[in-house]
Design an enzyme around this catalytic site. Structure first.
Site, PDB file in Angstrom:
ATOM      1  N   GLU A  66      31.645  43.996  35.180  1.00  0.00           N
ATOM      2  CA  GLU A  66      31.029  44.200  33.875  1.00  0.00           C
ATOM      3  C   GLU A  66      31.927  45.039  32.958  1.00  0.00           C
ATOM      4  O   GLU A  66      32.051  44.756  31.779  1.00  0.00           O
ATOM      5  CB  GLU A  66      29.677  44.892  34.067  1.00  0.00           C
ATOM      6  CG  GLU A  66      28.904  45.116  32.798  1.00  0.00           C
ATOM      7  CD  GLU A  66      28.354  43.815  32.218  1.00  0.00           C
ATOM      8  OE1 GLU A  66      28.038  42.912  33.012  1.00  0.00           O
ATOM      9  OE2 GLU A  66      28.265  43.713  30.980  1.00  0.00           O
ATOM     10  N   ASP A  67      32.532  46.072  33.500  1.00  0.00           N
ATOM     11  CA  ASP A  67      33.187  47.065  32.646  1.00  0.00           C
ATOM     12  C   ASP A  67      34.712  46.996  32.612  1.00  0.00           C
ATOM     13  O   ASP A  67      35.341  47.741  31.871  1.00  0.00           O
ATOM     14  CB  ASP A  67      32.810  48.486  33.112  1.00  0.00           C
ATOM     15  CG  ASP A  67      31.315  48.741  32.998  1.00  0.00           C
ATOM     16  OD1 ASP A  67      30.652  47.975  32.281  1.00  0.00           O
ATOM     17  OD2 ASP A  67      30.819  49.693  33.624  1.00  0.00           O
TER      18      ASP A  67
END
Ligand code: MN
Length: 738
Positions: A78-79
């Site tokens: 996600e990051d």
């Protein structure tokens, strides 16, 4: 707090799993460290500290390598620039699946608007049901985020804390992870109700100072007595957490002073039979508090929790709670489903099969099965949330099968828990051999026998009386079917009349041939559409007999429409209206309303009135008086900008002199001789007084009827409405508030 080093993580895992794949752990550590690079958390710490802390929490639960690696990697996709493909190449498909699940649920907002919240909760459950390790990592992730929540901007804190206490804490509890649940609740409580948290904490400390000595005495006493009887046991004294005390204060509306069992002991023994020996010694030493003894060893909770609970009156009259259980039970009580998910025999990465082991997991499965039954997401969330929070009662079928239900459950819930067919055909119940109402609240240990009758449909009202999601969903489905059947029956009557009016034969076969022209799939669809008023009978006749002369709508028999004749409203022509008032005495009682000063004239809302049971407001018209409206009245919108005219009023009823109140109902009835008679008779039979009737015939199939009547109260009115709803000739009834 320094960041955990690579070798420390490996050491932690090796301490409980000597066969751990160190190389795998090391590769994950390096991969995630590189991926997160220089990212920082809100606290200013390097971001990488977070996944490491999450992994550390999971090593306390002694979880397998794949879970620990997934924790280390959980925020990378996600990051950062990391991809699932890369993770699969480096760590294999098992870990990819876990990281994928975690990535999917990361963005779910569980405290947003209701519909989205339900949908997101659904997604969350679907993501965790295939592999419970996804939930374990997610809970550890949330725990670390909650522990560091004070670094997050204040406006975000509350939302995260609410989501935690509403969804994640109960979910942890339901999975049997009590320690985790308690810490999540505690941390949320601190942010959601800071003053309450501070107050309870302070009082707790004062009480501890005052009564701490007594606790020491009891502990010593207990240890001596157990040793004298030759029982190997460990005794831990513990103080309850502020949140559980707060909940109790709220639930029982008692003050802190009235709460006495703030201290508790946990007695841990080796064998189950020792639990009962300890219980005997405890009860012979101190008087027990009646009603507090619970044996969750013989009937475990649905989340697999097993323990004996009792409360005794100790020295100085302080009430002391005891939990007595074995080592093994204690481990399940703390770790819950995670205790089942333990790595086994060094076979790392082996898929964990929980279905046979854990009843908590079975609950999860059942809940997810409910997803398939077509509830709307927000309803689903409501049900599941209810079940998450409810305590359990345990009941038995006559054959001895154990049925666990949420507290507050009735024999109806029980019936649906046994089987949907049993629920749908339930007409009565026997509890412990005695006939009991279907709405009796079930108690622990009740044996329940359901009486059934075929051809029954559950009353729609049951839907709001049951507490289990399964029962509610099934009742809604059955009611939907029944309502549709009713509409179809209505439609058939309307069509039979219309065809005979046109002097043409009517049959299902003929209707079937015209389905395409009517743009419907089945004969039933047509019947229901006609019954609902969505399709006119004349159009159906025309579709079946296209060459037929068009019927002159509205003049059914070609004669001019006469108003009320012997046959009643049937002679009304399309578009005609008719209104008549029945002779009756005007009520001369004063309107019993409290909250009005002086001798202001009071009247009820002219279009629809108000009845006791309604929440009401008064609207002041200077020079005229006060008009009483039910709070839901749309007419009130006109006064929104005139707050000075709103009066806070209440009913002021005299039980000894009951009186009637005005209400209005609107009905849609099929045009059939005797319809009006059926309606008025039904109302009269149920003690309603009709003041006036207004009718309008919008088309040849239906008549709209508005009736002003007087009733005793809201319950009475609702009873009349539901009686009318049962009538075959009526397609719709509702109350009108003007
Ligand atoms: Mn995270």
């Amino acid at each position: 707090m320094g960041m955990m080093r690579q070798y420390e993580l490996v050491d932690r895992v090796r301490s409980y799993n000597p066969n751990t794949d160190e190389d795998l752990l090391n590769r994950a550590y390096v991969y995630a460290m590189r991926a997160h690079g220089t990212q920082k958390r809100a606290s200013g710490d390097p971001f990488f500290a977070h996944p490491l802390e999450v992994a550390a929490i999971l090593t306390d639960l002694k979880l397998d390598d794949a879970t620990i690696v997934a924790a280390v990697l959980h925020d990378t996709v996600e990051d950062t620039a990391a991809t699932l493909e890369e993770i699969e190449t480096m760590f294999g498909p098992d870990i990819r699946r876990l990281v994928d699940g975690l990535t999917k649920i990361k963005k779910l907002d569980l405290v947003s608007k209701k519909a989205a919240q339900g949908e997101n909760f659904r997604k969350l459950l679907l993501a965790i049901v295939d592999d419970i390790r996804v939930l374990l990592v997610k809970l550890a992730d949330r725990l670390h985020n909650m522990r560091t929540l004070h670094f997050v901007p204040p406006e975000k804190r509350l939302r995260i804390a609410e989501e935690t206490i509403e969804i994640y804490a109960p979910l942890a509890g339901r999975m049997g992870m009590q320690e985790l649940r308690e810490e999540l609740e505690e941390l949320s409580f601190r942010h959601i109700k800071p003053e309450a948290h501070a107050t309870v904490t302070k009082r707790l400390e004062e009480v501890t100072e005052r009564e701490g000595k007594v606790i020491g005495e009891i502990e010593d006493d207990l240890k001596d007595k157990l040793a004298a009887s030759g029982i190997q046991a460990e005794v831990f004294g513990r103080r309850k957490r502020p949140y559980s005390i707060w909940k109790k204060m709220e639930r029982k509306s008692v003050s802190f002073e009235q709460l006495s069992d703030i201290f508790g002991f946990r007695v841990i023994v080796e064998k189950p039979e020792d639990c009962y020996r300890v219980l005997g010694i405890v009860h012979m030493t101190w008087p027990m508090v009646p009603g507090r003894y619970k044996d969750y060893i013989s009937t475990p909770k649905q989340n697999d929790y097993r323990s004996i609970h009792t409360t005794v009156v100790g020295p100085g009259h302080s009430r002391v709670e005891l939990q007595i259980r074995t080592d093994n039970m204690d481990r399940i009580a703390e770790y819950g489903i995670a205790a089942h998910a333990h790595y086994k025999d060094g076979r790392a990465g082996e898929p964990i099969s929980l279905a046979d082991e854990s009843r908590a997991y079975q609950w999860l499965r059942r809940t997810v099965d409910l997803l398939a039954e077509g509830d709307s997401p927000e309803e689903f969330l409501e049900h599941t949330k209810l079940e998450l929070f409810h305590d359990q009662v345990f009941c038995f079928t006559p054959k001895g099968r154990l049925i666990a239900l949420p507290r507050g459950a009735t024999p109806i819930d029980f019936a649906y828990a046994v089987h949907t067919d049993v629920g749908n055909s339930a007409v009565g119940a026997k509890i412990n051999g005695r006939i009991a109402p279907l709405l009796t609240e079930l108690q622990n240990g009740d044996e329940v026998e359901i009486t059934r009758a075929d051809g029954q449909a559950p009353p729609a009202a049951w839907e709001s009386l049951v507490v289990t999601g399964k029962a509610r969903a099934a009742i809604r489905r059955a009611t939907r079917v029944a309502v549709r059947r009713q509409y179809a029956g209505l439609g058939r009557q309307i069509l039979e009349r219309a065809f005979s009016r046109a002097e043409r034969a009517f049959s299902d076969e003929k209707l079937k041939a015209a389905l395409k022209r009517l743009a419907r799939n089945t004969v039933d669809d047509v019947l229901a559409a006609v019954g609902r008023g969505e399709m006119y009978s004349g159009d159906v006749v025309k579709a079946v007999y296209p060459d037929l002369e068009p019927e002159k709508r509205g003049s059914a028999d070609g004669k001019p429409g006469a108003a009320v004749s012997g046959k009643g409203w049937f002679e009304l022509r399309q578009g005609e209206n008719l209104k008549f008032k029945l002779p009756g005495e005007a009520p001369d009682n004063a309107i019993p309303i409290r909250g009005l000063g002086g001798d202001l004239p009071v009247r009820f809302a002219p279009h629809g009135g108000a009845v006791p049971g309604d929440r009401i407001v008064g609207i002041l018209t200077p020079g005229e008086g006060v008009t009483i409206y039910p709070i839901q009245s749309p007419a009130l919108a006109a006064f929104d900008n005139e707050p000075d005219r709103w009066l806070d009023v209440r009913w002021d009823l005299d039980d000894k002199a009951p009186q009637r109140f005005p209400a209005r109902i609107a009905l849609k009835s099929i045009n059939e001789p005797g319809s009006l008679a059926q309606i008025t008779t039904t109302i009269a039979e149920h003690d309603g007084n009709i003041d006036s009737v207004a009718m309008n015939r919008p088309n040849q199939d239906f008549t709209d009827v508005t009736i002003d009547l007087t009733v005793w109260d809201l319950k009475h009115l609702s009873a009349i409405i539901s009686e009318l709803r049962e009538k075959r000739v009526i397609s719709r009834v509702e109350r009108v508030v003007g």
